[in-house]
Design a protein around this motif. Structure first.
Motif, PDB file in Angstrom:
ATOM      1  N   VAL A  85      -2.196 -59.705 -53.313  1.00 36.24           N
ATOM      2  CA  VAL A  85      -0.839 -60.180 -53.055  1.00 36.24           C
ATOM      3  C   VAL A  85      -0.634 -60.401 -51.562  1.00 36.24           C
ATOM      4  N   ARG A  86      -1.132 -59.442 -50.748  1.00 35.06           N
ATOM      5  CA  ARG A  86      -1.044 -59.637 -49.291  1.00 35.06           C
ATOM      6  C   ARG A  86      -1.761 -60.919 -48.886  1.00 35.06           C
ATOM      7  N   ALA A  87      -2.953 -61.123 -49.483  1.00 34.05           N
ATOM      8  CA  ALA A  87      -3.742 -62.297 -49.117  1.00 34.05           C
ATOM      9  C   ALA A  87      -3.030 -63.585 -49.528  1.00 34.05           C
ATOM     10  N   PHE A  88      -2.323 -63.549 -50.688  1.00 39.88           N
ATOM     11  CA  PHE A  88      -1.657 -64.760 -51.192  1.00 39.88           C
ATOM     12  C   PHE A  88      -0.469 -65.167 -50.335  1.00 39.88           C
ATOM     13  N   ARG A  89       0.136 -64.198 -49.668  1.00 39.39           N
ATOM     14  CA  ARG A  89       1.293 -64.520 -48.835  1.00 39.39           C
ATOM     15  C   ARG A  89       0.832 -65.219 -47.572  1.00 39.39           C
ATOM     16  N   GLY A  90       1.534 -66.279 -47.224  1.00 41.57           N
ATOM     17  CA  GLY A  90       1.352 -66.831 -45.881  1.00 41.57           C
ATOM     18  C   GLY A  90       0.151 -67.717 -45.701  1.00 41.57           C
ATOM     19  N   GLY A  91      -0.136 -68.590 -46.653  1.00 35.78           N
ATOM     20  CA  GLY A  91      -1.076 -69.672 -46.350  1.00 35.78           C
ATOM     21  C   GLY A  91      -2.487 -69.430 -46.813  1.00 35.78           C
ATOM     22  N   ASP A  92      -3.197 -70.530 -46.931  1.00 37.78           N
ATOM     23  CA  ASP A  92      -4.547 -70.518 -47.451  1.00 37.78           C
ATOM     24  C   ASP A  92      -5.506 -69.665 -46.634  1.00 37.78           C
ATOM     25  N   ASP A  93      -5.421 -69.746 -45.304  1.00 38.51           N
ATOM     26  CA  ASP A  93      -6.437 -69.105 -44.486  1.00 38.51           C
ATOM     27  C   ASP A  93      -6.525 -67.622 -44.764  1.00 38.51           C
ATOM     28  N   ARG A  94      -5.345 -66.980 -44.801  1.00 34.94           N
ATOM     29  CA  ARG A  94      -5.356 -65.534 -45.004  1.00 34.94           C
ATOM     30  C   ARG A  94      -5.801 -65.193 -46.420  1.00 34.94           C
ATOM     31  N   LEU A  95      -5.414 -66.046 -47.388  1.00 36.31           N
ATOM     32  CA  LEU A  95      -5.863 -65.839 -48.764  1.00 36.31           C
ATOM     33  C   LEU A  95      -7.379 -65.814 -48.806  1.00 36.31           C
ATOM     34  N   LEU A  96      -7.991 -66.808 -48.195  1.00 37.05           N
ATOM     35  CA  LEU A  96      -9.433 -66.949 -48.312  1.00 37.05           C
ATOM     36  C   LEU A  96     -10.166 -65.824 -47.602  1.00 37.05           C
ATOM     37  N   SER A  97      -9.723 -65.486 -46.384  1.00 39.03           N
ATOM     38  CA  SER A  97     -10.456 -64.430 -45.701  1.00 39.03           C
ATOM     39  C   SER A  97     -10.205 -63.088 -46.374  1.00 39.03           C
ATOM     40  N   GLY A  98      -9.016 -62.908 -46.958  1.00 37.24           N
ATOM     41  CA  GLY A  98      -8.741 -61.677 -47.700  1.00 37.24           C
ATOM     42  C   GLY A  98      -9.675 -61.530 -48.890  1.00 37.24           C
ATOM     43  N   VAL A  99      -9.889 -62.612 -49.625  1.00 29.72           N
ATOM     44  CA  VAL A  99     -10.780 -62.559 -50.786  1.00 29.72           C
ATOM     45  C   VAL A  99     -12.231 -62.347 -50.335  1.00 29.72           C
ATOM     46  N   ALA A 100     -12.598 -62.986 -49.227  1.00 30.85           N
ATOM     47  CA  ALA A 100     -13.962 -62.792 -48.711  1.00 30.85           C
ATOM     48  C   ALA A 100     -14.218 -61.323 -48.395  1.00 30.85           C
ATOM     49  N   ASP A 101     -13.234 -60.663 -47.786  1.00 32.42           N
ATOM     50  CA  ASP A 101     -13.391 -59.247 -47.452  1.00 32.42           C
ATOM     51  C   ASP A 101     -13.618 -58.409 -48.708  1.00 32.42           C
ATOM     52  N   ILE A 102     -12.910 -58.768 -49.772  1.00 31.24           N
ATOM     53  CA  ILE A 102     -13.058 -58.012 -51.017  1.00 31.24           C
ATOM     54  C   ILE A 102     -14.505 -58.100 -51.524  1.00 31.24           C
ATOM     55  N   PHE A 103     -15.089 -59.276 -51.458  1.00 35.33           N
ATOM     56  CA  PHE A 103     -16.486 -59.425 -51.874  1.00 35.33           C
ATOM     57  C   PHE A 103     -17.418 -58.582 -51.004  1.00 35.33           C
ATOM     58  N   GLU A 104     -17.206 -58.638 -49.696  1.00 39.69           N
ATOM     59  CA  GLU A 104     -18.065 -57.870 -48.790  1.00 39.69           C
ATOM     60  C   GLU A 104     -17.978 -56.380 -49.118  1.00 39.69           C
ATOM     61  N   ASP A 105     -16.763 -55.909 -49.395  1.00 37.64           N
ATOM     62  CA  ASP A 105     -16.577 -54.491 -49.695  1.00 37.64           C
ATOM     63  C   ASP A 105     -17.297 -54.082 -50.979  1.00 37.64           C
ATOM     64  N   HIS A 106     -17.598 -55.029 -51.853  1.00 36.18           N
ATOM     65  CA  HIS A 106     -18.297 -54.706 -53.095  1.00 36.18           C
ATOM     66  C   HIS A 106     -19.789 -55.007 -52.997  1.00 36.18           C
TER      67      HIS A 106
END
Lengths: 296, 296
Positions: free
Chosen positions: B112-133
């Protein structure tokens, strides 16, 4: 040969002559005429056939077809006008409505040059043509300052802190694209840019936002987001200030936004009473804000 | 406890494992899979149900529903993947198609944090999730460089000097709005900005230009004007490069433009053979150009 009169004397002389109002479509021409007359000056309305509201006939008026610069200049001179104001829309003129006269034909090379490459050059090119024919082109706001947006909320509602942040972001965005002679308006919701206006106009842009919302392509919930309008940095404010009116408020409501912000002192508000009434009915804010330079 | 292996050793080990390709809609996922396989590496396609083309089943694959991060991570681990590529569209996901699993539910606050405020933050937020796994998220162009636009014309036609000037202006415009996390595309004709893309997407923007032309609201004649696409400055190129394909060429033709330009090495070209054929048929240019910094 006597020296030219000092500027004050010339201004005073011009002040006695009626103001020529070239009236395009919409309600702004009458609003400006009403304001000028209230201020004690006379008006002559040069109504563009096919666009001007016939209600302008309540003032001294002459009808002119689009393309008749010669007739326009003759009528304005005959009426004793020196100051000319252009106000109202001339959107999408069909070629069949254009009636060229010889003055216009002679001006065509300059007009074609002016038409190429964006609004700014078009407008300053046309302004130069008026100056060369002995007129002074003034902005509607110079003869009727009360038509401009005040630096405050119109109506009952005011933007929240979050909406103020969206307004500041939109003003910064519009300032960034100003050098490209484009973009008097943008829609931002929760920091996310939903739409930027180019050649399509504000109403079309708002229809697009409404459609994106209907299709679920906007993440922010209905009732969030702001429309922000600002003059282009290079804009010739004499005859191209951004304007809003009742229609703008209706479109903002249909787009599911929280409100709209305009630059105070640099935006014309048509029919402010109706704007306030509609904004209050829809629960929207309409606010005049400082320009980008001084915005937070 | 042994020290971690040096980076080269880790890269070599990852190089042996199949690449997990999370496949959204469109033809790009298969193009990327084909290129990866041609390069000698294996692939496992994690096909998003409702979006991915069933033709991806020609490769080892598993179907996953949108919203199933837990299942996605388990399948990718089981297949021995360390490198993950996301490619293809997930436009307008209807809520009814989302199937949350527990991993996703636990990730919801971050999403939800990643979805707020534009594509860029969404994408880097999702990328971080993958790295963490335990995964490494790569860009499709890193595993299949031949899908990127070359620094030259595709097909027979090339932009004129005037069109090159419009391309340079559009790249400068897109660079100016980049800080606002918006605007991968714009249309300029003879120096005049006709449209700027925000949330509506490139095809919608081109439909708008076509409509403005039909209504006579564009002064430049049909066959002039360029579509320019560029990556946003802050864009995470690992999984959000701009892309063009046959559909883009068709839309450019319908909008009455002279051609389209993309940033070479930073734009994916889907089905390049069809792109070239359609461009030649329509008499349009499709050209890869340097980014704004080095553009004239």
């Amino acid at each position: 040969m006597s020296p030219p009169p000092p500027p004050q004397a010339r201004d005073a002389a011009a002040g006695e002559a009626p103001i020529g109002i070239i009236a395009g479509g919409g309600s702004l021409p009458l609003a400006v005429a009403d304001a000028v007359v209230r201020s004690g000056r006379g008006v002559v309305i040069l109504a563009v056939r096919g666009w001007a509201d016939p209600a302008v006939e309540r003032y001294p008026h002459r009808w002119v077809a689009l393309g008749q610069f010669g007739r326009l200049f003759r009528l304005a001179h005959a009426a004793g006008c020196r100051d000319i104001v252009f106000i109202g829309t001339l959107a999408r003129p069909p070629i069949s409505r254009i009636r060229l006269d010889w003055t216009t034909v002679r001006l065509l090379p300059r007009l074609v040059r002016a038409f190429r490459g964006g609004d700014d050059r078009l407008l300053s090119g046309v302004a130069d043509i008026f100056e060369d024919h002995g007129f002074r082109l003034l902005g509607a706001h110079e003869v009727a300052p009360e038509i401009l947006a005040p630096p405050s909320a119109l109506g009952r509602h005011a933007p929240s802190e979050r909406e103020r942040a969206d307004i500041a972001r939109a003003l910064a965005l519009l300032a960034a694209i100003g050098p490209f002679d484009v973009g008097q308006a943008a829609v931002i919701a929760d920091g996310h840019v939903l739409a930027i206006e180019a050649a399509e106009g504000t109403d079309r842009m708002l229809e697009r936002v409404a459609a994106l919302r209907r299709e679920g392509r906007v993440h922010s919930r209905p009732g969030t987001g702001v429309l922000v309008k600002a003059p282009k940095p290079a804009q010739d404010r004499r005859f191209d200030l951004p304007s809003i009116g009742p229609q703008t408020v209706e479109s903002v409501a249909r787009a599911g936004l929280a409100g709209l912000a305009v630059v105070a002192g640099a935006t014309i508000v048509a029919e402010p009473d109706r704007v306030v009434r509609l904004a209050d009915e829809h629960g929207l804010f309409v606010v005049g804000v400082p320009p980008h330079e001084t915005a937070r």
